[in-house]
Every structure is written in C-alpha cells, then in structure tokens.
Design an enzyme around this catalytic site. Structure first.
Site, PDB file in Angstrom:
ATOM      1  N   LYS A   1       0.845  -1.077   0.074  1.00 43.79           N
ATOM      2  CA  LYS A   1       0.078   0.067  -0.188  1.00 43.79           C
ATOM      3  C   LYS A   1       0.803   1.183  -0.021  1.00 43.79           C
ATOM      4  O   LYS A   1       0.791   2.200  -0.875  1.00 43.79           O
ATOM      5  CB  LYS A   1      -0.856  -0.142   1.246  1.00 43.79           C
ATOM      6  CG  LYS A   1      -2.065   1.188   1.201  1.00 43.79           C
ATOM      7  CD  LYS A   1      -2.473   1.466   2.647  1.00 43.79           C
ATOM      8  CE  LYS A   1      -1.834   2.306   3.445  1.00 43.79           C
ATOM      9  NZ  LYS A   1      -2.373   2.618   4.753  1.00 43.79           N
TER      10      LYS A   1
ATOM     11  N   ASP B   1      -6.286   1.039   0.969  1.00 48.30           N
ATOM     12  CA  ASP B   1      -6.316   1.451   2.472  1.00 48.30           C
ATOM     13  C   ASP B   1      -7.810   0.768   2.735  1.00 48.30           C
ATOM     14  O   ASP B   1      -8.476   0.287   2.279  1.00 48.30           O
ATOM     15  CB  ASP B   1      -6.126   2.723   2.676  1.00 48.30           C
ATOM     16  CG  ASP B   1      -7.273   3.641   2.078  1.00 48.30           C
ATOM     17  OD1 ASP B   1      -8.344   3.268   1.319  1.00 48.30           O
ATOM     18  OD2 ASP B   1      -7.354   4.784   2.539  1.00 48.30           O
TER      19      ASP B   1
END
Length: 374
Positions: free
Chosen positions: A242, A260
C-alpha cells in the site's frame, strides 16, 4: 210294436250312420280343435324360449349391474388417482427451491459471486468504470492527502498515516522534517526525540522505529535516495504494498492501486470483489481498469469514502453514484439528513492538507489548520 221297432231301428241306424258319418268330421274337428289347441302350445314354446331368453338376458343384466358399479368404482378410483398422475405436490416442491435459491443473496449469494443480480463480467466492468467516471466529475481535484515536497517526505508520511488520519500526520510532519530534512538526518536521530514529535500520531514508538529504520536502509542500500521500484520499496522497514503504491503513483508517476481501509470498504459495497485480503483486492480491482487509471482511481475511491460513503453512516441520500450502488440504503437515504453527514469540503469544512494543491483551492477547498491552531 214291430213297426215301431223297425222305425226305431232305422232311426237308430240312421243315427248310427249319421254318427259314423259324422265321426270323421268330429274327428277332423277334434283334430283341428286339438291342432288349434296344440298350435298355441307350439307357439307358446317359442314364447317360453323367448321368456327364457329374456330371463337369461335379464340374468346377465342383473349380473352386469355390479360391473357398472365396478366400472364406476374404477372411474372414481381413477379420478382419485388422477392427482397422483398429475403430481401437483412435486411441482410445488420444484418451484419452492428455485424461489429459495433466488432469494439467497449472491452471497450474496452474496456470491455469484461478487456480482449483484447475476451481473455478468462485462456488465461489472462497465459499471465499475462508470462509477470511476462519475467520481472523477465529483472530485476533479482529488489528490494524495498527505503533505510532501519529495519522495522521502512522502514515504515517511505514509508510514506515519497507519492507524490515524492524514490530517493528524500533516499537522505532525512539519516539525519532524524541519528537524530531520534528509534520510541521513533521520537515520542518526535520537529515538526519544523522534518519539516525542510523533506522539500525536499514536503508536509513536513503533512508528519511530520504522521511520529511523527505513532512513538507515535508504542511506545504506540506496545512497539516501528513495527507490522507484516496487520490489525495492517493500524491503524498507514499515513499507508494504500500500505504502509503496502511494509513493510510486504520487512521487514517481507510476500507476498503482492503494488498498487502504476506505478502498476496501467501498469496492466491497459496490460488489467489485468479495475478497478481503488487500493483495487479492488489488488484483481483482486492477483487472477491471486499464493500468493508467489505477492511481487516480485510488484517489477517487478514497476521497469518496472519507467524504460521503462512511463506514458507519454512509450518506446515501447525498451520494452521486447511488443509482450504481448495490448497497444503496445501508445509510441515511433522506437527502436533508444525509447532507448533515458530509465531511470536509463537501460539508463546507477544511480539508486534510495544510498545503493542498492549487486546483483544490480553486475548486473551493480549504486548507487544514496547523497543529494546535483553533
């Protein structure tokens, strides 16, 4: 006396003759009479036979009466048996499971898998891309909501954003970068001093260890420069896929999907995928869009999740993509009540960046206040 006798004899003889002559006639008459009497007898014989025949005919008729009853009984039993041949019960049993399976959410079924109402793969791709286009019109100024001036600041800020808001990170990093502007400076920092600066972000001890560790790795392995490759970024302490995609997409212009918590929540609500693992979500969603769309797609989805499609109380009544959303109705659908749930610039409030892009300010967005202000 003699004459009388002769006369009498003659009379007697005549009578006898007459009688004798009449005998054949009498016999004939008797015979004819007997014939007439016999004729009825002969005629009666056929009558008796006919009567016997009638009796015989009537006898089977009487015996046939039970057969009519038997046939009636057979017909009645056949009528009773008819429902068994038509078998309505099995038909009802066949229909009920179909309705039952149809009502099971795909799962729902919420599962046909991730497609609502048996949506085909082609229809899913079209709907997903249309949602992205709609969000691009709603958030034409979407951008990474972390303040940064270079890749080093972005990678550090992204690591610090775990378990807190971008606003809190943006209010904290100015002091951190003012004291430690380069990887070399942060690599040589006193952990206790760094902890004190990072305290407002939460989990400050673990985060201090990560940012000092990644700074040392940058100095030792990459000459103090943030690498521009995924396989290198994920080797840095505290940096996962991420964080790596945030850095690649926003500091190097290389497409990447940022999965997320907001991204995960929304793509599952929209039935783009049923996966729960971030890496699998990334792969599933990435397959729906051209690679060139990935970075902006991430911004659009995350911005929408922060402003309208919240985790607990989504503002469905104020959502611009409500007609495309399978989860419409999970939140407030009344338009007036939904407006009260909006956040940041959609509610006329400041955003998360202290130094937002000019396009955001031109669109009516407001900069966030620094830490401790107001």
């Amino acid at each position: 006396m003699g004459e009388q006798g002769s006369d009498g004899g003659r009379k007697t003889a005549k009578a006898a003759k007459t009688a004798a002559a009449g005998a054949p006639d009498a016999a004939r008459e008797a015979a004819s009479a007997s014939g007439r009497r016999a004729a009825p007898a002969r005629k009666a014989a056929p009558a008796r036979k006919a009567a016997a025949g009638k009796k015989a005919a009537s006898a089977p008729a009487k015996k046939a009466a039970p057969s009519k009853k038997a046939s009636a009984a057979k017909k009645a039993s056949a009528k009773k048996a008819a429902p068994l041949k038509k078998a309505p019960a099995p038909k009802k049993q066949l229909v009920a499971p179909k309705k039952a399976t149809a009502s099971v959410p795909a799962a729902p079924a919420k599962t046909v898998a991730a497609h609502p109402r048996g949506e085909s793969r082609t229809a899913l791709v079209r709907r997903a891309r249309r949602i992205n286009r709609e969000l691009a019109e709603v958030y034409p100024y979407a951008h990474p909501e972390l303040d940064f001036d270079n890749p080093f600041q972005l990678v550090v800020a992204t690591v610090l954003s775990a378990q807190t808001t971008d606003l809190r990170v943006n209010q904290t990093t100015p002091a951190l970068f003012a004291k430690y502007p380069t990887p070399e400076d942060l690599a040589a920092a006193d952990p206790e001093e760094v902890e004190e600066i990072l305290r407002p972000t939460g989990f400050f001890r673990a985060k201090t260890k990560s940012v000092i560790g990644l700074s040392k790795a940058l100095v030792e392995q990459f000459g103090g420069e943030v690498p521009g490759r995924l396989e290198d970024l994920v080797k840095l302490p505290g940096v996962g896929r991420k964080t790596a995609f945030v850095v690649l997409g926003n500091a190097f212009g290389r497409p990447g999907i940022t999965v997320d918590t907001h991204f995960q929540r929304l793509v599952r609500r929209w039935k783009w995928t049923d996966e729960t693992d971030p890496d699998k979500i990334e792969a599933a969603v990435g397959a729906l869009f051209p690679k060139s769309d990935w970075t902006d797609l991430s911004h659009h989805v995350i911005w929408h999740g922060r402003r309208i499609c919240h985790a607990r109380k989504p503002a469905c009544g104020a959502c611009p993509i409500a007609p495309l959303c399978p989860a419409y109705g999970e939140g407030e659908t009344d338009p007036e009540k939904a407006k009260k749930l909006l956040k940041y610039e959609k509610a006329g409030q400041p955003g998360q960046r202290l130094k937002p892009p000019q396009a955001y300010l031109d669109a009516g967005g407001r900069a966030a206040p620094p830490l401790g202000a107001g």
